[in-house]
Design a protein around this motif. Structure first.
Motif: not given
Lengths: 420, 449
Positions: A5-14
């Motif tokens: 599991q990874k947390n996003l640090d910002g906007y990716v868009g998927f």
């Protein structure tokens, strides 16, 4: 697969993926095949027209009950309807003649054959080497119309549902529900559900969701099964509203009034919320069942695999053959080794025997040789003895002879007076 | 994978109907979308590029996360692929992302086989899917799709042209995967150089027949933006996970003495365009293309290799069953043939060995006979000798008897005539004495004369 599991640090868009899927599906368009089964006169065509708010069946294209058939036929009508930018290719499969004969034994057979043939078509197109488009003409849902007797299921109803529940999503409906009072309807429904459970008939089940709200709605629907429906092509004015309904001297039975019948529930469920699920269940369950049965039969060369083994293999027929080939190779190796062993052993035996014979021969030869030598020696000895004896005797004889001669001469001389 | 995933053609024979009201099937796309959200999405990216070109950094930047990165050396003996899978979530959308990196690409002296591990990896994923699809009991709808959906090819920012390794590799991959070439470390190229570089790259790709992924133009909603983006290919990207303060914001950037290269500034590089195209607009299309084009091609080739055909020699369509049946017959016949051959070989050996042993036996028998003869001969000789001896004995015996018969009485060894014998002996002695004396006298006379 090990995943983390990874947390996003910002906007990716998927997060736009659902939109992308939406877009593509609209572009592609949708397909749905609905089968309607029931005796004639139960209001099947009217219901279809009401469901899809269109004249699928009209004077031009009459419904199944108007086409009187001697035997059960399976016919389909294809229509293209559009709504909100969404295109739907709808196929309605009719079964005129079903249940109308005097002897209805096996009247479900043409229907089963039809469903199987659609599965077969799909299987073949899916299995082609060159696959282009795979039109999906498989039956996604079967609406089964139960006559509103108010008592229970007829033997034909039970038989039909039992034979089809593992091939298609069966949704039983109580037709012409406006002939039953709410209490009668309630009783009837209970009775039907009891009988369905008793006969272990698997009607279409609503899937469980993670959503609490949705689950509650689903439970509400489940309590109302089987749905009691009323259909109508005519629009009547009731209290200033234009509604679809059936005009009676005593009032109007409104199609879309949930107090009057379960039509809206059916429509919402069939079209607005569970249409996709019906397709998925057809694809993932009913079709896969058909496919695995079909392919298993091929693998085991027509032997009824379901009887021979308890479980169907999960391998593909080719993988199955590969495994069989490997087994065969192993078997042959083993056989070869065994034969080799036996061969070696026999050869050893034979060779040993020969060796023994040879040794025996040698021994006997030696023995004989010795024997002969001994005999020879003996003979030599005998001869020697004999020769000695003979030469002695001969010598003696000569001596005797000489003596004799001597004595004779002596005698002669004596006679002659020579000896003094 | 629902059947609705495969492209459909409009049906002939369906009559259009108008609706008298709102039926409600316009919710179908939503129903489909809800199902996909529940199931979760899956995406697999392959990054090919030389060691140190910035693959891992770009991935981190694109997905705004810190993937486990291993710094590789330049001394890998062969190209290897390292795949890592992560579960990401953005709002209510879950994505299972697999990032595959090449390790050691472009480091070897001899790069002729560099593309092979990549091709093998891609094929292996196709093969796994194909095997699942061919199984009797299969579960495709919850199968974790590991096929490579997009391949980012990192081009070295030489500013001149593509390397031959790049062309060779991309040519081998263009029919297997969606290739999106990117110019890496674009902050080392100036704007004018970049423009020329892009044109050169695109023309080289075209002249070498390399098919890169084109953003789709069939959907009106996105056709316009895709067309524009197609014109900016290949994207020149810069990656960075470090943040620099620009103005009053913290932005992802690379700090140089001469300035700050901002990753998300479209004047500085094409990062935003890449993200937009790869993730926001065309992710689903990349996945679909992989399934309907690249995978189908692989499948078709594989099945043809295995001898499957859609039509038999008379050009009649052959059903799957017939094909399987035929294969099975062939297979069983082959097994039987093998078995028969093995048996035959064995029978042959046995025969040969039997003949050998028989020969040895015969030889032994011969020797035996020979010895027997020898013995017989010797025995015969011996017998002959014996016979001679016997003969001699008999003749000797005869002689003796004969001699005895011829003797006057007294000369027999009979005891009766002993007295006479004695007399004779006396007489003989006297005679002998006389003879002796006579002889003496004669000699004396001779002596006297």
């Amino acid at each position: 697969v090990l995943q983390q599991q990874k947390n996003l640090d910002g906007y990716v868009g998927f997060a736009s993926l659902p939109n992308q899927v939406y877009r593509k599906s609209v572009k592609r368009g949708f397909e749905f095949t609905l089968m309607v089964v029931g005796e004639s006169g139960l209001g099947k065509s009217t219901l279809i027209n009401s469901l899809f708010l269109t004249d699928l069946y009209s004077t031009e294209y009459p419904g199944p009950s108007h086409r009187i058939k001697k035997t059960v036929q399976v016919e389909q009508s294809k229509v293209l309807i559009k709504e909100g930018g969404v295109q739907l290719l709808l196929t309605i499969v009719d079964t005129p003649g079903f249940g109308d004969a005097v002897d209805n034994s096996n009247c479900w057979q043409p229907i089963i054959d039809h469903i199987d043939s659609k599965f077969e078509d799909y299987l073949n197109s899916e299995s082609r080497v060159n696959r282009r488009q795979m039109p999906d003409s498989r039956i996604h849902c079967c609406l089964y119309f139960i006559a509103p007797s108010g008592h229970g299921l007829k033997p034909l109803d039970i038989e039909f549902m039992k034979r089809l529940h593992e091939k298609v999503n069966v949704i039983p409906l109580i037709a012409k529900a406006d002939t039953l009072t709410p209490e009668e309807c309630q009783q009837f429904k209970k009775q039907i559900m009891r009988e369905i459970q008793e006969h272990k008939i698997k009607i279409y089940e609503f899937p469980e969701t993670d959503d609490e709200e949705e689950n509650r709605l689903v439970k509400k629907i489940k309590d109302k099964l089987p749905l009691a429906v009323v259909g109508s092509n005519t629009i009547i004015e009731v209290n200033g509203k234009r509604v679809r309904g059936r005009q009676y001297p005593w009032g109007v039975a409104e199609v879309e009034n949930s107090d009057h019948c379960d039509f809206t529930i059916l429509r919402d469920m069939l079209i607005r919320t569970h249409m996709q699920d019906l397709k998925d269940v057809t694809n993932n369950v009913h079709y896969e069942n058909y496919r695995s049965r079909k392919l298993a039969a091929v693998t085991y060369n027509g032997v009824d695999n379901n009887k021979a083994k308890g479980q169907l293999s999960t391998k593909s027929p080719l993988a199955q053959m590969e495994e069989e080939r490997r087994e065969h190779v192993a078997k042959m190796k083993k056989m070869e080794m065994e034969m080799e062993q036996v061969f070696e052993m026999k050869v050893k035996e034979k060779v040993q025997k020969l060796k023994d014979s040879e040794a025996e021969l040698q021994r006997r030869h030696e023995q004989m040789k010795k024997n002969l030598e001994a005999q020879h020696k003996e003979l030599e000895e005998k001869r020697r003895v004999f020769e000695d004896e003979r030469s002695n005797w001969e010598l003696q004889q000569r001596l005797e002879q000489q003596k004799m001669e001597a004595s004779r001469t002596l005698e002669k001389n004596k006679k002659k007076g020579k000896i003094f | 994978m629902a059947s609705s995933d495969v492209a459909r053609q409009p049906d002939k024979g369906a009559r259009p109907l108008s609706l008298a009201g709102h039926v409600g099937f316009d919710s179908l796309p939503d129903q489909l979308v809800n199902k996909s959200i529940t199931q979760g999405f899956c995406f697999n990216i392959l990054c090919i590029g030389e060691t140190g070109i910035g693959k891992s950094t770009l991935m981190d930047t694109l997905f705004n996360t810190n993937f486990e990165n291993f710094e590789s050396s330049h001394f890998e003996p062969q190209v290897k692929l390292r795949a890592q899978t992560y579960d990401l979530q953005e709002s209510n959308v879950r994505l299972r992302l697999t990032v595959v990196n090449t390790v050691g690409f472009g480091d070897q002296m001899n790069k002729q086989e560099s593309y092979q591990p990549v091709v093998d990896y891609i094929d292996k994923q196709f093969e796994t899917y194909l095997q699942e699809e061919l199984k009797i009991k299969r579960s495709l709808h919850n199968y974790h799709d590991s096929r490579v959906h997009a391949c980012l090819y990192f081009i070295s920012p030489s500013g001149h042209s593509l390397k031959s390794l790049d062309l060779v590799t991309m040519k081998k991959l263009d029919s297997k995967v969606n290739i999106i070439p990117v110019i890496a470390k674009a902050d080392t190229i100036s704007k004018s150089e970049l423009h020329k570089f892009k044109i050169k790259i695109m023309s080289e790709l075209v002249s070498n027949g390399v098919q890169i992924y084109q953003f789709p133009l069939d959907d009106e909603t996105v056709a316009k933006v895709n067309t524009t983006m197609n014109g900016h290919l290949p994207f020149a990207v810069v990656g960075s996970t470090e943040e620099v303060c620009v103005g009053n914001k913290m932005v992802k950037a690379r700090q140089y003495p001469w300035g700050v290269v901002q990753v998300e500034n479209e004047h500085h590089c094409d990062f935003v365009k890449l993200r937009e195209m790869l993730i926001c607009v065309n992710m689903e299309d990349l996945r679909e293309q992989t399934h309907t084009r690249h995978y189908e091609l692989y499948r078709r080739c594989k099945l043809e290799e295995m001898g499957f055909k859609d039509t038999d020699p008379e050009c009649k369509p052959v059903s799957l069953q017939q094909t399987y049946e035929a294969k099975r017959q062939e297979f069983l016949a082959e097994l039987q043939k093998r078995e028969d051959e093995m048996r035959q070989v064995f029978v042959q050996r046995v025969k040969e060995k039997e003949a050998e042993l028989k020969e040895a036996e015969r030889e032994l028998q011969g020797r035996f006979e020979q010895l027997k003869r020898l013995h017989a001969d010797e025995k015969a000789a011996l017998e002959e000798k014996k016979r001679l001896l016997d003969n001699d004995l008999t003749s000797f015996g005869n002689r003796r008897t004969a001699a005895a018969l011829l003797q006057p009485p007294g000369f027999t060894v009979n005891g009766k005539k002993d007295k006479d014998r004695k007399k004779w002996v006396e007489l003989s002695c006297l005679y002998l004495m006389a003879q002796y004396t006579q002889a003496l006298m004669a000699n004396f006379k001779l002596f006297l004369s």
